[in-house]
Scaffold this motif. Structure first.
Motif, PDB file in Angstrom:
ATOM      1  N   GLY A   1       0.828  -1.199   0.000  1.00 51.47           N
ATOM      2  CA  GLY A   1       0.000   0.000   0.000  1.00 51.47           C
ATOM      3  C   GLY A   1       0.862   1.248   0.000  1.00 51.47           C
ATOM      4  N   ASN A   2       0.640   2.120   0.955  1.00 57.96           N
ATOM      5  CA  ASN A   2       1.390   3.374   1.057  1.00 57.96           C
ATOM      6  C   ASN A   2       2.472   3.300   2.129  1.00 57.96           C
ATOM      7  N   LEU A   3       2.963   2.118   2.392  1.00 54.73           N
ATOM      8  CA  LEU A   3       4.004   1.925   3.393  1.00 54.73           C
ATOM      9  C   LEU A   3       5.218   1.269   2.745  1.00 54.73           C
ATOM     10  N   PHE A   4       6.409   1.827   3.016  1.00 53.20           N
ATOM     11  CA  PHE A   4       7.666   1.326   2.479  1.00 53.20           C
ATOM     12  C   PHE A   4       8.649   1.184   3.629  1.00 53.20           C
ATOM     13  N   ILE A   5       9.238  -0.020   3.802  1.00 55.85           N
ATOM     14  CA  ILE A   5      10.231  -0.221   4.841  1.00 55.85           C
ATOM     15  C   ILE A   5      11.479  -0.842   4.232  1.00 55.85           C
ATOM     16  N   PHE A   6      12.636  -0.585   4.846  1.00 57.53           N
ATOM     17  CA  PHE A   6      13.894  -1.116   4.326  1.00 57.53           C
ATOM     18  C   PHE A   6      14.852  -1.375   5.477  1.00 57.53           C
ATOM     19  N   ALA A   7      15.872  -2.210   5.221  1.00 61.72           N
ATOM     20  CA  ALA A   7      16.861  -2.531   6.247  1.00 61.72           C
ATOM     21  C   ALA A   7      18.073  -3.203   5.626  1.00 61.72           C
ATOM     22  N   SER A   8      19.150  -3.271   6.403  1.00 62.27           N
ATOM     23  CA  SER A   8      20.393  -3.907   5.954  1.00 62.27           C
ATOM     24  C   SER A   8      20.283  -5.415   5.870  1.00 62.27           C
ATOM     25  N   GLU A   9      19.316  -5.986   6.583  1.00 59.63           N
ATOM     26  CA  GLU A   9      19.110  -7.423   6.551  1.00 59.63           C
ATOM     27  C   GLU A   9      17.629  -7.719   6.391  1.00 59.63           C
ATOM     28  N   LEU A  10      17.357  -8.954   6.017  1.00 67.78           N
ATOM     29  CA  LEU A  10      15.969  -9.370   5.822  1.00 67.78           C
ATOM     30  C   LEU A  10      15.251  -9.551   7.151  1.00 67.78           C
ATOM     31  N   ARG A  11      15.961 -10.051   8.154  1.00 71.80           N
ATOM     32  CA  ARG A  11      15.315 -10.390   9.426  1.00 71.80           C
ATOM     33  C   ARG A  11      14.713  -9.190  10.155  1.00 71.80           C
ATOM     34  N   PRO A  12      15.309  -7.999  10.121  1.00 77.13           N
ATOM     35  CA  PRO A  12      14.632  -6.841  10.732  1.00 77.13           C
ATOM     36  C   PRO A  12      13.279  -6.527  10.109  1.00 77.13           C
TER      37      PRO A  12
ATOM     38  N   LYS B   1       9.188   8.808  -3.326  1.00 77.87           N
ATOM     39  CA  LYS B   1       8.673  10.174  -3.339  1.00 77.87           C
ATOM     40  C   LYS B   1       7.207  10.215  -2.906  1.00 77.87           C
ATOM     41  N   PRO B   2       6.839  11.176  -2.056  1.00 80.69           N
ATOM     42  CA  PRO B   2       5.422  11.369  -1.717  1.00 80.69           C
ATOM     43  C   PRO B   2       4.676  11.992  -2.888  1.00 80.69           C
ATOM     44  N   ARG B   3       3.447  11.498  -3.157  1.00 76.97           N
ATOM     45  CA  ARG B   3       2.674  11.982  -4.284  1.00 76.97           C
ATOM     46  C   ARG B   3       1.277  12.456  -3.876  1.00 76.97           C
ATOM     47  N   GLY B   4       1.103  12.873  -2.635  1.00 76.48           N
ATOM     48  CA  GLY B   4      -0.204  13.348  -2.189  1.00 76.48           C
ATOM     49  C   GLY B   4      -1.114  12.211  -1.787  1.00 76.48           C
ATOM     50  N   ASP B   5      -2.067  12.487  -0.922  1.00 71.76           N
ATOM     51  CA  ASP B   5      -3.007  11.479  -0.426  1.00 71.76           C
ATOM     52  C   ASP B   5      -2.268  10.270   0.139  1.00 71.76           C
ATOM     53  N   CYS B   6      -1.108  10.547   0.762  1.00 73.15           N
ATOM     54  CA  CYS B   6      -0.293   9.499   1.398  1.00 73.15           C
ATOM     55  C   CYS B   6       0.298   8.503   0.401  1.00 73.15           C
ATOM     56  N   ALA B   7       0.175   8.745  -0.890  1.00 74.91           N
ATOM     57  CA  ALA B   7       0.709   7.815  -1.887  1.00 74.91           C
ATOM     58  C   ALA B   7       2.224   7.970  -2.010  1.00 74.91           C
TER      59      ALA B   7
ATOM     60  N   GLU C   1       5.581   7.082  -4.592  1.00 74.61           N
ATOM     61  CA  GLU C   1       6.089   6.665  -5.896  1.00 74.61           C
ATOM     62  C   GLU C   1       7.480   6.092  -5.697  1.00 74.61           C
ATOM     63  N   VAL C   2       7.654   4.804  -5.998  1.00 81.96           N
ATOM     64  CA  VAL C   2       8.931   4.116  -5.781  1.00 81.96           C
ATOM     65  C   VAL C   2       9.517   3.725  -7.133  1.00 81.96           C
ATOM     66  N   LYS C   3      10.745   4.147  -7.387  1.00 77.42           N
ATOM     67  CA  LYS C   3      11.435   3.793  -8.625  1.00 77.42           C
ATOM     68  C   LYS C   3      12.810   3.217  -8.307  1.00 77.42           C
ATOM     69  N   GLU C   4      13.207   2.181  -9.064  1.00 75.56           N
ATOM     70  CA  GLU C   4      14.539   1.602  -8.949  1.00 75.56           C
ATOM     71  C   GLU C   4      15.270   1.811 -10.267  1.00 75.56           C
ATOM     72  N   ILE C   5      16.476   2.351 -10.203  1.00 77.52           N
ATOM     73  CA  ILE C   5      17.197   2.773 -11.402  1.00 77.52           C
ATOM     74  C   ILE C   5      18.642   2.300 -11.332  1.00 77.52           C
ATOM     75  N   SER C   6      19.170   1.797 -12.451  1.00 79.39           N
ATOM     76  CA  SER C   6      20.576   1.399 -12.528  1.00 79.39           C
ATOM     77  C   SER C   6      21.441   2.633 -12.763  1.00 79.39           C
ATOM     78  N   TYR C   7      22.536   2.740 -12.042  1.00 77.07           N
ATOM     79  CA  TYR C   7      23.465   3.841 -12.302  1.00 77.07           C
ATOM     80  C   TYR C   7      24.788   3.346 -12.896  1.00 77.07           C
ATOM     81  N   THR C   8      24.918   2.042 -13.108  1.00 78.76           N
ATOM     82  CA  THR C   8      26.165   1.525 -13.669  1.00 78.76           C
ATOM     83  C   THR C   8      26.135   1.453 -15.188  1.00 78.76           C
ATOM     84  N   GLU C   9      24.950   1.325 -15.780  1.00 82.04           N
ATOM     85  CA  GLU C   9      24.804   1.284 -17.237  1.00 82.04           C
ATOM     86  C   GLU C   9      25.762   0.284 -17.881  1.00 82.04           C
TER      87      GLU C   9
END
Length: 635
Positions: A158-169, A216-222, A224-232
C-alpha cells in the motif's frame, strides 16, 4: 560498518515500536551506538523514520553518530559501509567551501549528496548501502554499491515502504508476513542461494547491485517508488587503457592492486586478513607488506582431516611476511555445537557461509574489528573450472545441434549415475553460451529435480527462474573468459559469497573488506583480454605475473584447492543423526512446499554414493528446513 533501517509512509499508531524492533534486530551489526530520527506526517509529507546501529571504524568519537544531518537540517543520512576515497572527496568539497564537523566518511557522503545529488554515486569508491532524506520534500534516496558488497532489503505494501540492511529486521517489524516465496524457493533449489532481486520471503526484495531507489510522496499518502541502474553496464565494458601490451598491463594491474589494498587499510581500529593459504588470500597479505610496515595478524581455519587443510601453505606465507598467525582448529563436534547459531545468523538460507561464521567468530575474539578477504580473485582472474569448461563448451557447440542433442540423450540413458555426469549432458545439449556454462556448473538441482522436490504447481514459475539459465549473452564482444567473469560476478559472487560474508561476519560485529571486489580493479581487469588470464597451465597467470616474486613459489604454482569444510565426512558421522532427524520431520518439509519422500530420497542417495551425489544437495535441504523452522516461515 553498520546496520540501517527505515519506515516511510502510513505510520499507524505503532510505527515507533515497529522501528524499535527493527533496530533491535540489527544490534549485532552495530553494538557501539544507536540512533533514531523521526519526522511526523504533515499535510504535505508522509511519516518517515530512520534507525541506525553503529560499528565504529573511522572517527570513533560521538561526531560519527547517525542519523546525521547537514548543518541546515535539509538532508539526513543513515549509512552502512565504507567510502575508501573519502579523504580525497573531503578535500575537493572543502575547496568548494564545505565545512566539516567530523572526520567521518559518513559526513563526506552526506555533503557529497547535498552538493551533487544522484551524481554523487559516480565519485564513490567503496562498499555502501545508504539512505538520504530530503527534509524539505520528504523524498528518500537509497543506493547500493556497484558490485553488491553491502545489502539493502525492502518491502512495500500500500502506502508503506520499509527497508533494512538485513531481511530479518523486516520480519521483526511485524509488518511483513512470514510467508515463503515460491520464486525464492525455486531459485534456492536451483542455485543453493536465492538470486536477487528475489528473496526467500514473499514480497521482500533486494535492491540490485549498482542501483538506487527514490521514494517520493505523491499526495493522499501515496508513494512513488522507482529503482534505477546507475552503472549502465560499465562492468560489461571494462576500462583498461587501450593499446596496453601484456607487460604494461601487468605493471598497471600490480599498481592498481597495491592501491586497492592501501585504501582498504584505512581504519581507526585493529585490522587483519584472512589467510587460507590459497593464492588470493596470500596475495592480500603480500600486497599489505608492500604498502604498510605494520605487522598484521592473520587467521586460518584448519582441520584434522588433512585433505581439506591448507595449514602448511598458510604457515609458509605467514612466515615469509612475519605475520602474527592464528590457526582456528575446527572439529566436527565444534561445528555441531555452533551450527544452530550459524544457521540463525544466515540472513537467508544458503548452502555456504558456515566457514565464514567460524573464522569471523575467532577473528573478533582475537580483538580484530576489520578483516581483509581475498574474495573475488577467482571471478576476476579465471580461477574456477567454469572458465576452461566454457571454452571447451564453445568448441563443442560448433557441432550440429541435432548431433549434440542425440549424444546427450544417449548419454543420459547409459551414463548418468552422478551429478557431474548429468551436468555434462545438460551442457552438451545447450547453446554453448557462457551464461549456460556458469548456471549449469553452479546448479544445485536441475529443473526436473526441482519439479520432483516441489509438492505442487512447481512448473508455474519456471519461466522466471529458468531465465537465469540463459543470461549468457556475450557482453564482451566474443571474449568468453570475460563473459564468464561477468556471469560469476553477477551470480555466484553477488548472490552467495558477498551475501554470506556480510551476514556471517556482521553476526560477530566484524567488518570484512574485499580489495579485489573494487570498482577500479574490476573495470581494469575486465578491460584486458581474457586469453591473458588462462595462457599456459598456470593458475591465474595474470595475477601471478602482477604479484611478481612476492609469494613463495610453492603457493604460486600448487593446484587450486578451494576452502571448504569436510562436510562429506562429517555428514556421515557426528552430523548424521541431526540431519536424519530433520529429514524425518515430514510436516516441516510439507510446510515449505517440498515432498518429504523426495527430500528423504536425496539423503539416501548421498549415503549410498556420497561422491557421486555430493554433500551440497542434502546439506542445502537441511539448512533450508532448519532456517525456515527457526524463523517460523511457511508457504
Amino acid at each position: 560498518m553498520c546496520g540501517i533501517a527505515g519506515i516511510i509512509g502510513n505510520q499507524g499508531p505503532d510505527a515507533e515500536v515497529r522501528l524499535a524492533h527493527m533496530s533491535s534486530a540489527l544490534t549485532h551489526r552495530g553494538p557501539d551506538d544507536a540512533g533514531v530520527s523521526l519526522w511526523p506526517a504533515s499535510e504535505a509529507l508522509p511519516y518517515s523514520a530512520f534507525a541506525h546501529r553503529r560499528l565504529s571504524i573511522i572517527d570513533l568519537s560521538e561526531a560519527g553518530h547517525q542519523p546525521m544531518s547537514t548543518p541546515d537540517e535539509r538532508f539526513s543520512i543513515i549509512f552502512n559501509g565504507e567510502i575508501y576515497n573519502y579523504r580525497t572527496l573531503r578535500k575537493e568539497l572543502q575547496a568548494e567551501g564545505v565545512q566539516f564537523k567530523s572526520h567521518t566518511d559518513t559526513e563526506v557522503l552526506l555533503q557529497l549528496y547535498a552538493h551533487r545529488g544522484t551524481e554523487c554515486l559516480r565519485w564513490l569508491r567503496g562498499m555502501f548501502a545508504f539512505a538520504v532524506r530530503n527534509n524539505e520534500t520528504g523524498e528518500v534516496f537509497i543506493a547500493r554499491d556497484h558490485l553488491g558488497i553491502k545489502p539493502l532489503y525492502y518491502y512495500q505494501t500500500g502506502n508503506l515502504f520499509i527497508f533494512a540492511s538485513e531481511l530479518r529486521p523486516l520480519l521483526a517489524s511485524g509488518i511483513v508476513p512470514r510467508r515463503l516465496s515460491r520464486a525464492g524457493l525455486i531459485s534456492y533449489l536451483q542455485n543453493g542461494s536465492v538470486a536477487s532481486p528475489d528473496t526467500i520471503i514473499e514480497d521482500i526484495r533486494l535492491l540490485q547491485p549498482g542501483h538506487y531507489m527514490t521514494v517520493k510522496p505523491r499526495g493522499d499518502c501515496a508513494l512513488e517508488v522507482k529503482e534505477i541502474s546507475y552503472t549502465e553496464d560499465w562492468i560489461a565494458r571494462g576500462s583498461a587503457p587501450t593499446g596496453l601490451d601484456r607487460g604494461a598491463a601487468v605493471e598497471a594491474l600490480r599498481d592498481a592492486l597495491k592501491e586497492s589494498v592501501r585504501v582498504h587499510l584505512v581504519s581507526d581500529v585493529p585490522l587483519g586478513p584472512f589467510l587460507s593459504g590459497g593464492i588470493d588470500s596470500s596475495a592480500i597479505v603480500a600486497l599489505m607488506s608492500e604498502v604498510t610496515n605494520e605487522r598484521p595478524k592473520t587467521f586460518s581455519v584448519v582441520f584434522a582431516e588433512e585433505k581439506f587443510s591448507e595449514a602448511v601453505h598458510a604457515r609458509r606465507v605467514a612466515k615469509k611476511f612475519d605475520t602474527e598467525h592464528h590457526e582456528i582448529h575446527l572439529s566436527e563436534q565444534q561445528l555441531f555445537e555452533i551450527l544452530p547459531a550459524a544457521i540463525a545468523a544466515e540472513d537467508q538460507p544458503t548452502m555456504d557461509g558456515i566457514n565464514t561464521f567460524v573464522v569471523s567468530k575467532a577473528v573478533k575474539e582475537a580483538g580484530i574489528t576489520v578483516a581483509l578477504s581475498g574474495l573475488g580473485g577467482d571471478e576476476l582472474f579465471a580461477g574456477y573450472p567454469t572458465f576452461r569448461r566454457a571454452l571447451r563448451l564453445q568448441s563443442v557447440a560448433r557441432f550440429p545441434n541435432s548431433l549434440r542433442q542425440g549424444v546427450s540423450s544417449l548419454g543420459e540413458r547409459i551414463w548418468n549415475r552422478s551429478v557431474q555426469q548429468k551436468k555434462l549432458w545438460q551442457l552438451l545439449a545447450s547453446d554453448g553460451s557462457a551464461g549456460v556454462a556458469c548456471s549449469v556448473s553452479r546448479q544445485l538441482f536441475s529443473v526436473d529435480e526441482v519439479d520432483s522436490l516441489l509438492s505442487k504447481n512447481g512448473s508455474l514459475l519456471y519461466a522466471s527462474s529458468a531465465s537465469l539459465m540463459s543470461r549468457g549473452e556475450d557482453l564482451q564482444g566474443g571474449d568468453t573468459v570475460n563473459a564468464v567473469s561477468i556471469c560469476e560476478l553477477r551470480g555466484y559472487m553477488a548472490n552467495t559469497l558477498l551475501r554470506d560474508t556480510d551476514c556471517m561476519s556482521m553476526a560477530h560485529s566484524l567488518e570484512v573488506r574485499v580489495p579485489f571486489v573494487d570498482a577500479e580493479i574490476v573495470r581494469l581487469v575486465l578491460g584486458l583480454p581474457g586469453a591473458w588470464k588462462l595462457n599456459g597451465g598456470r593458475q591465474k597467470p595474470l595475477l601471478q605475473d602482477a604479484l611478481g616474486d612476492l609469494l613463495p613459489s610453492e603457493v604460486m604454482h600448487r593446484p587450486k584447492m578451494g576452502f571448504t569444510l569436510p562436510f562429506e565426512d562429517w555428514m556421515q558421522s557426528r552430523l548424521r543423526d541431526e540431519i536424519e532427524m530433520t529429514f524425518a520431520d515430514e510436516s516441516q518439509f510439507r510446510s515449505i512446499g517440498l515432498q518429504p519422500n523426495a527430500v528423504q530420497g536425496i539423503w539416501r542417495q548421498f549415503l549410498r554414493a556420497p561422491q557421486a551425489i555430493g554433500w551440497s544437495r542434502p546439506w542445502a535441504l537441511y539448512v533450508l528446513a532448519r532456517w525456515c523452522s527457526q524463523h517460523q516461515v511457511t508457504l
